[in-house]
Design a protein around this motif. Structure first.
Motif, PDB file in Angstrom:
ATOM      1  N   ARG A   1      -5.136  -6.437  -5.915  1.00 22.45           N
ATOM      2  CA  ARG A   1      -5.455  -5.593  -7.080  1.00 22.45           C
ATOM      3  C   ARG A   1      -4.443  -4.462  -7.273  1.00 22.45           C
ATOM      4  O   ARG A   1      -4.346  -3.901  -8.370  1.00 22.45           O
ATOM      5  CB  ARG A   1      -6.873  -5.038  -6.941  1.00 22.45           C
ATOM      6  N   LEU A   2      -3.679  -4.127  -6.226  1.00 21.58           N
ATOM      7  CA  LEU A   2      -2.612  -3.134  -6.377  1.00 21.58           C
ATOM      8  C   LEU A   2      -1.416  -3.702  -7.123  1.00 21.58           C
ATOM      9  O   LEU A   2      -0.594  -2.942  -7.647  1.00 21.58           O
ATOM     10  CB  LEU A   2      -2.161  -2.621  -5.003  1.00 21.58           C
TER      11      LEU A   2
ATOM     12  N   ASP B   1     -10.917 -13.597  -7.498  1.00 19.92           N
ATOM     13  CA  ASP B   1     -11.270 -12.647  -8.552  1.00 19.92           C
ATOM     14  C   ASP B   1     -10.756 -13.211  -9.868  1.00 19.92           C
ATOM     15  O   ASP B   1      -9.538 -13.284 -10.079  1.00 19.92           O
ATOM     16  CB  ASP B   1     -10.636 -11.283  -8.261  1.00 19.92           C
TER      17      ASP B   1
ATOM     18  N   ASP C   1      -6.124  -9.430   1.846  1.00 22.57           N
ATOM     19  CA  ASP C   1      -7.024  -8.368   1.398  1.00 22.57           C
ATOM     20  C   ASP C   1      -7.046  -8.339  -0.130  1.00 22.57           C
ATOM     21  O   ASP C   1      -6.006  -8.079  -0.756  1.00 22.57           O
ATOM     22  CB  ASP C   1      -6.534  -7.024   1.945  1.00 22.57           C
TER      23      ASP C   1
ATOM     24  N   ALA D   1      -7.969  -6.135  -2.049  1.00 20.16           N
ATOM     25  CA  ALA D   1      -7.533  -4.826  -2.535  1.00 20.16           C
ATOM     26  C   ALA D   1      -6.023  -4.774  -2.703  1.00 20.16           C
ATOM     27  O   ALA D   1      -5.507  -4.099  -3.601  1.00 20.16           O
ATOM     28  CB  ALA D   1      -8.001  -3.732  -1.585  1.00 20.16           C
TER      29      ALA D   1
ATOM     30  N   ARG E   1       0.838  -1.211   0.000  1.00 16.81           N
ATOM     31  CA  ARG E   1       0.000   0.000   0.000  1.00 16.81           C
ATOM     32  C   ARG E   1       0.877   1.267   0.000  1.00 16.81           C
ATOM     33  O   ARG E   1       0.606   2.229  -0.735  1.00 16.81           O
ATOM     34  CB  ARG E   1      -0.917   0.002   1.219  1.00 16.81           C
TER      35      ARG E   1
END
Length: 322
Positions: A94-95, A114, A89, A91, A59
């Motif tokens: 996806r980063l 996903d 996570d 998310a 992140r």
């Protein structure tokens, strides 16, 4: 490169992998710094090991360098039993520009979270420089366990299985690995003291562990979960057959029809397989040897180097400094 290994010379899997990948990327012309967390700087890219433990670094890097690629390597404790259960996570996934798994079945775990992320997955099998051959012990039929004492490794299953073998068997288990779990270490110490078929050697330096593997008849891998164990690559490179739990992390390397697998947590099944291997029932020893020999090119260091070079080229990083 961010790795959750406790120190740069760690013998844990993440530490070994980080050092090998850093050297490999260096050979491709890149400058690599290994750290436990994100360190601000003028970085071209991030390679992070372990989606859960390196989430903060991913992140932070994405925030500081929004246009720079992120390669996130998923470990066994990320992937299994599934990414939701391990707390990864989505998310963070996806980063990542690319997701690296160490064996082909890892892609399934990502796709279950996903389906679109599956297209970002690349399989990079861990490689090993084969150690020098070593003469086998003639007084016993020695197999080895190379696993630190942690519950996920089920490290005393081989000892339990060896205890079920008939008196006519000459098989012994030599086990090298650090006693990371005190309760398991105490049990291993007790078992080693009373059993003529089990010898816990404690933590060995990597060259000594590889020499132990090289002299053995087989590697026994008893893990409940693996992301793609480096020790399987070590065995294949050394020419030592593998007896492994039937988990995706191992069949993704050895093949779904591999005849040297046994159910997780089943000492009786492992004892039966060990005895069949020792006695070469139905040519089992020969079959496993030939199967593993055919997989040896998969763990060649040049194959791993080519895989990383191809991945970097996809990201526009084939020329250092770009």
């Amino acid at each position: 490169m961010v790795s959750p290994a406790p120190h740069t010379d760690s013998v844990l899997g993440n530490g070994v992998t980080a050092r090998r990948w850093a050297a490999l990327l260096g050979s491709l012309g890149h400058r690599v710094r290994i750290a436990r967390q994100y360190e601000p700087g003028d970085h071209t890219a991030l390679v992070a090991l372990h989606a859960g433990k390196s989430a903060g670094a991913v992140r932070a890097f994405a925030s500081a360098h929004p246009a720079a690629p992120i390669v996130l390597a998923l470990t066994g404790t990320d992937l299994y039993p599934d990414l939701a259960a391990t707390g990864v996570d989505p998310a963070v996934l996806r980063l990542a520009t690319r997701l690296v798994v160490l064996q082909r079945h890892g892609t399934r775990q990502v796709a279950a979270v996903d389906g679109e992320l599956a297209s970002r997955v690349r399989v990079i099998v861990q490689s090993v420089e084969p150690p020098a051959p070593a003469p086998r012990r003639q007084d016993v039929f020695e197999v080895v366990v190379l696993a630190h004492l942690r519950p996920v490794k089920d490290p005393l299953l081989a000892a339990a299985a060896a205890g079920l073998l008939p008196e006519s068997s000459r098989l012994v288990v030599s086990h090298a690995g650090a006693g990371l779990d005190p309760a398991l270490a105490a049990r291993a110490q007790r078992e080693s003291a009373v059993s003529p078929r089990y010898d816990w050697l404690g933590e060995l330096a990597r060259p000594d562990a590889l020499a132990l593997l090289a002299r053995s008849r087989a590697l026994v891998l008893t893990s409940r979960h693996e992301g793609g164990a480096n020790v399987v690559s070590e065995a294949l490179a050394t020419g030592v057959p593998v007896l492994a739990t039937a988990i995706p992390g191992s069949t993704g390397l050895l093949g779904d029809g591999y005849p040297g697998c046994f159910p997780v947590g089943d000492p009786a099944a492992l004892a039966k397989l060990l005895l069949a291997f020792e006695r070469d029932e139905n040519g089992l020893r020969t079959r496993l040897g030939e199967w593993c020999a055919a997989l040896r090119p998969m763990v060649d260091p040049q194959a791993e180097r080519r895989a990383w070079a191809a991945l970097l080229a996809e990201l526009g990083l084939s020329q250092p400094g770009r």
